[in-house]
Enzyme design. Structure first.
Site, mmCIF file in Angstrom:
data_model
loop_
_atom_site.group_PDB
_atom_site.id
_atom_site.type_symbol
_atom_site.label_atom_id
_atom_site.label_comp_id
_atom_site.label_asym_id
_atom_site.label_seq_id
_atom_site.Cartn_x
_atom_site.Cartn_y
_atom_site.Cartn_z
ATOM 1 N N ASP A 31 0.853 -1.189 0.000
ATOM 2 C CA ASP A 31 0.000 0.000 0.000
ATOM 3 C C ASP A 31 0.885 1.233 0.000
ATOM 4 O O ASP A 31 2.007 1.194 0.496
ATOM 5 C CB ASP A 31 -0.902 0.007 1.238
ATOM 6 C CG ASP A 31 -1.962 -1.091 1.208
ATOM 7 O OD1 ASP A 31 -2.416 -1.456 0.099
ATOM 8 O OD2 ASP A 31 -2.339 -1.569 2.288
ATOM 9 N N ASP A 38 -7.118 -1.578 -4.280
ATOM 10 C CA ASP A 38 -8.175 -1.325 -3.303
ATOM 11 C C ASP A 38 -9.236 -0.399 -3.889
ATOM 12 O O ASP A 38 -10.437 -0.616 -3.711
ATOM 13 C CB ASP A 38 -7.600 -0.696 -2.029
ATOM 14 C CG ASP A 38 -6.598 -1.586 -1.322
ATOM 15 O OD1 ASP A 38 -6.658 -2.822 -1.496
ATOM 16 O OD2 ASP A 38 -5.744 -1.043 -0.591
#
Length: 184
Positions: free
Chosen positions: A129, A149
């Protein structure tokens, strides 16, 4: 003449283009950011002061790190992604849901996101991330995320909106028919 439930090649290309294009975009952005900024605990790079920064992070859980403490969580979530991929393809192309352009797009986005994060789990043992959105002025701080995501969320929201649509809308200016069936 097509059989009921069958779809034309255009839907395969639409789904594949979104799924593979989204997967490629996700993996390229993760690779670029992690190679230029470095793995955690590398310092964050501010893009918009007190709002947006690139901040590398490693997540072994699901959304917001849920399930990260489970033993083998990355393999569990990777397995769920593979099962989801089969279900999506079955629903679209064997049950005929791909006859809907909206469902094809939504499920293409979900597939792209699931594959992007599945790749990370299988290759790295965690999801990479790097986008940290926060609005310091109002105390808002979003969990660090990636583009996979975003595609998962966009696809899921599209499915929810699609499911909430009215089935039979009357023409503009016409009132809906009143149910006159006797109550038994």
């Amino acid at each position: 003449m097509r059989q009921q439930g069958s779809v034309g090649p255009g839907r395969f290309f639409l789904f594949g283009g979104i799924a593979l294009g989204g997967l490629a975009f996700d993996l390229v952005t993760k690779t670029l950011v992690f190679s230029r900024i470095g793995p955690p605990p590398a310092p964050a790079v501010t893009l918009v002061p007190r709002v947006l920064e690139l901040h590398t992070s490693q997540n072994t859980g699901a959304l917001w790190g849920l399930g990260a403490s489970l033993p083998g969580s990355s393999l569990i979530f990777a397995g769920l992604s593979v099962i989801s991929a089969f279900i999506i393809c079955y629903w679209l192309f064997f049950l005929g849901a791909a006859s809907s352009r909206v469902l094809t797009i939504a499920l293409g986005l979900i597939m792209a996101g699931a594959l992007g994060n599945c790749y990370d789990r299988l290759v790295f043992g965690h999801v990479r991330d790097f986008v940290h959105f926060h609005v310091d002025a109002i105390g808002f701080d979003c969990a660090i995320f990636n583009f996979a995501d975003n595609m998962l969320v966009a696809g899921a929201l599209t499915l929810v909106l699609y499911a909430m649509r009215p089935e039979n809308r009357p023409p503009a200016g016409q009132l809906e028919p009143v149910n006159t069936d006797p109550v038994v």
